[in-house]
Enzyme design. Structure first.
Site, PDB file in Angstrom:
ATOM      1  N   LYS A  80       1.715 -11.434   0.146  1.00  0.00           N
ATOM      2  CA  LYS A  80       1.420 -10.797   1.422  1.00  0.00           C
ATOM      3  C   LYS A  80       0.063 -11.320   1.975  1.00  0.00           C
ATOM      4  O   LYS A  80      -0.967 -11.736   0.910  1.00  0.00           O
ATOM      5  CB  LYS A  80       0.969  -9.221   1.260  1.00  0.00           C
ATOM      6  CG  LYS A  80       0.426  -8.242   2.245  1.00  0.00           C
ATOM      7  CD  LYS A  80       0.342  -6.752   1.736  1.00  0.00           C
ATOM      8  CE  LYS A  80      -0.098  -6.048   3.075  1.00  0.00           C
ATOM      9  NZ  LYS A  80      -0.040  -4.642   2.564  1.00  0.00           N
ATOM     10  N   SER A 131       2.822  -1.352   5.286  1.00  0.00           N
ATOM     11  CA  SER A 131       2.306  -2.605   5.804  1.00  0.00           C
ATOM     12  C   SER A 131       2.681  -3.763   5.205  1.00  0.00           C
ATOM     13  O   SER A 131       2.907  -4.873   6.015  1.00  0.00           O
ATOM     14  CB  SER A 131       0.792  -2.540   5.957  1.00  0.00           C
ATOM     15  OG  SER A 131       0.228  -2.475   4.522  1.00  0.00           O
ATOM     16  N   SER A 148       2.263   1.610   1.414  1.00  0.00           N
ATOM     17  CA  SER A 148       2.596  -0.143   1.824  1.00  0.00           C
ATOM     18  C   SER A 148       3.347  -0.873   0.960  1.00  0.00           C
ATOM     19  O   SER A 148       3.915  -1.996   1.384  1.00  0.00           O
ATOM     20  CB  SER A 148       1.527  -0.691   2.323  1.00  0.00           C
ATOM     21  OG  SER A 148       0.914  -0.062   3.293  1.00  0.00           O
TER      22      SER A 148
HETATM   23  N1  GLN Z   1       0.847   3.237   6.803  1.00  0.00           N
HETATM   24  C1  GLN Z   1      -0.173   3.741   5.941  1.00  0.00           C
HETATM   25  C2  GLN Z   1      -1.513   3.300   6.966  1.00  0.00           C
HETATM   26  O1  GLN Z   1      -1.257   2.868   8.008  1.00  0.00           O
HETATM   27  C3  GLN Z   1      -0.540   2.958   4.678  1.00  0.00           C
HETATM   28  C4  GLN Z   1      -0.981   1.567   4.794  1.00  0.00           C
HETATM   29  C5  GLN Z   1      -1.203   1.006   3.239  1.00  0.00           C
HETATM   30  O2  GLN Z   1      -0.553   1.397   2.272  1.00  0.00           O
HETATM   31  N2  GLN Z   1      -1.712  -0.322   3.255  1.00  0.00           N
HETATM   32  O3  GLN Z   1      -2.584   3.490   6.402  1.00  0.00           O
END
Ligand code: GLN
Length: 495
Positions: A80, A155, A179
């Site tokens: 990532k 994400s 995420s």
């Molecule tokens: N969807 C969650 C957010 O927008 C989780 C993001 C993540 O785990 N990085 O914060």
């Protein structure tokens, strides 16, 4: 096709000298050339560097390298765009980092390299890991390999899509509020968020430091165990990493789960869950029962407050962490008449709308006058949420839930409605607030003849465990996987 193998299948193939690491790396590069125009998982990759690493692996194999000491020797693994890889771009899918390149390797990257992996490519994500669909990337929207009109989750959407599309053997992502698990679920792969402190975060660009963890995306559970063992361990460069011994996780995959108690939180099996998800999870529970586990209803009474609590704690921490992107120290700079104008211009043009929304929310909940009402209260509720889990684990060995309330949604379906997007995290964020480990694995598919616009979409099952109870989760997941066939399905991606 070497790129279609699991990590353990590839290392066996390499150890028997039936193929070379260069062949495996080339197979991934060919696959990327063929499908990534449609999937858009990669932001960039350095093919000559990847092939040079493959050649080095082949030389090590020819010299008689020991695969027990280097369990990832010759395995192409992509990461990532939030992890530092020396001399490679690091953008967090944001414009604000400009042409920044990492001057050093993250600890997890050092560990992958020491285990022999070929570390290549930058995988797309929501900007600064804020989002659930990868639509918040400043560069491109990654597509779900099972249906390219749909989101891959977020994400770490690029990390999930790249593994599902067989563009790499495994990948790394980060999980602050789901995420890793949510995109793994929506793309039909295995995703593991370790216990807070299990894996060093040195070299991970921080989003919310009390929640962030790095973890693997893999094609099966055995590979997740192998990678977790490589990644885990205390690190003097991350004071939140914990000096807990690292077990031989793959050795925990005994296939015996008889007598284990699995808790199903009554607050999670609610109306509003997609019927296909509900049916697949209930079938999985019956399957666990047939394997000798005992299903117990439990209660996590503070579940209703998890989304609100998370979006206060995470935004507060993000507003502080992202203060460093000011046009002075890193990346892009938009000049101004004075330093304050320079900051404002750089941040105004460098950050996308969701990141700005989070910084504004986070600054607000920390501001004097609102701190007690929001941030302090959220911290107290967080303690109650963690306590719910620890009390449940006095009665059960693991908790089973759907990973997401619905299968992958359409690109654009929720992007105009942040609240709907935040609610899609409902089952994954409590785990981060509690600091416990969580794993998602495939447990079925939607029926293409019903409801979801004629596509066959993966459904994920989430297993939550006690702090440092990853071995139990992996054994449960592996036992389920080896007695079902979901993980063998491949997306029909023929662009
Ligand atoms: N969807 C969650 C957010 O927008 C989780 C993001 C993540 O785990 N990085 O914060």
């Amino acid at each position: 096709m070497l790129n279609e193998l699991t990590l353990s299948q590839l290392t066996h193939t390499l150890a028997r000298r039936e193929a070379s690491a260069r062949d495996a790396m080339q197979a991934c590069l060919d696959r990327i050339a063929r499908v990534d125009g449609a999937v858009k998982a990669f932001l960039s990759y350095d093919a000559p560097d990847a092939l040079a690493q493959a050649d080095a692996a082949d030389r090590a194999i020819a010299a008689g390298a020991d695969f027990r000491r280097q369990p990832l020797l010759g395995v192409p693994i992509a990461v990532k765009d939030v992890l530092a890889v020396k001399d490679q771009p690091l953008n967090c899918a944001s414009k604000i980092l400009g042409n920044f390149r990492s001057p050093y390797d993250a600890t997890v990257i050092e560990k992958l390299r020491a285990a022999g992996a070929i570390v290549f490519g930058r995988l797309n994500m929501d900007e600064f890991a804020m989002g659930s669909s990868t639509e918040n990337s400043a560069f491109q929207t990654t597509r779900n390999p099972w249906d390219t009109s749909r989101i891959p989750g977020g994400s770490s959407g690029g990390s999930a899509a790249a593994v599902a599309a067989h563009e790499c053997l495994a990948s790394l992502g980060s999980d602050t509020g789901g995420s890793i698990r949510q995109p793994a679920s929506l793309c039909g792969c295995v995703g593991l968020k370790p216990t807070y402190g299990r894996v060093s975060r040195y070299g991970l660009v921080a989003f919310a430091s009390s929640l962030d963890q790095i973890g693997p995306f893999t094609k099966d559970v055995c590979d997740a165990a192998t990678l977790l063992e490589v990644l885990s361990g205390v690190d003097p460069r991350d004071s939140t990493s914990v000096p807990q011994p690292v077990p031989h996780y793959a050795g925990a995959l005994t296939g015996d789960i008889k007598g284990l108690k699995l808790g199903v939180p009554k607050e999670y099996m609610i109306p509003g869950i997609d019927p296909a998800v509900d049916a697949a999870v209930r079938a999985a529970l019956r399957h666990f029962e047939s394997l000798g586990a005992e299903i117990v209803e439990i209660s996590l009474p503070h579940t209703d407050y998890a989304v609100a609590t998370y979006y206060i704690v995470a935004t507060a921490e993000a507003s502080a962490n992202l203060a460093r992107f000011d046009g002075i120290r890193y990346g892009a700079r938009v000049e101004g008449t004075d330093p304050v104008a320079l900051y404002a211009n750089t941040r105004g043009q460098g950050f996308g709308p969701e990141v700005k929304r989070r910084i504004i929310l986070g600054t607000y909940v920390l501001s004097s006058g609102y701190y007690d009402a929001y941030y302090l209260r959220a911290q107290k509720v967080r303690t109650l949420i963690r306590r719910d889990f620890l009390q449940a684990f006095e009665k059960v060995d693991a908790i089973v839930t759907p990973t997401t309330p619905t299968p992958a949604f359409k690109i654009g379906e929720k992007s105009e409605d942040p609240l709907q997007m935040y609610l899609s995290d409902i089952f994954t964020i409590s785990c981060n607030l509690a600091g416990i480990p969580g794993l998602s694995l495939p447990c079925g598919f939607t029926n293409p003849k019903l409801g979801t616009g004629n596509s066959k979409l993966p459904i994920g099952l989430q297993l939550l465990g006690q702090p440092f109870g990853e071995a139990t989760l992996l054994n449960l997941a592996h036992t389920y996987e080896q007695t079902t066939a979901w993980h063998r399905e491949k997306p029909k991606l023929n662009p």
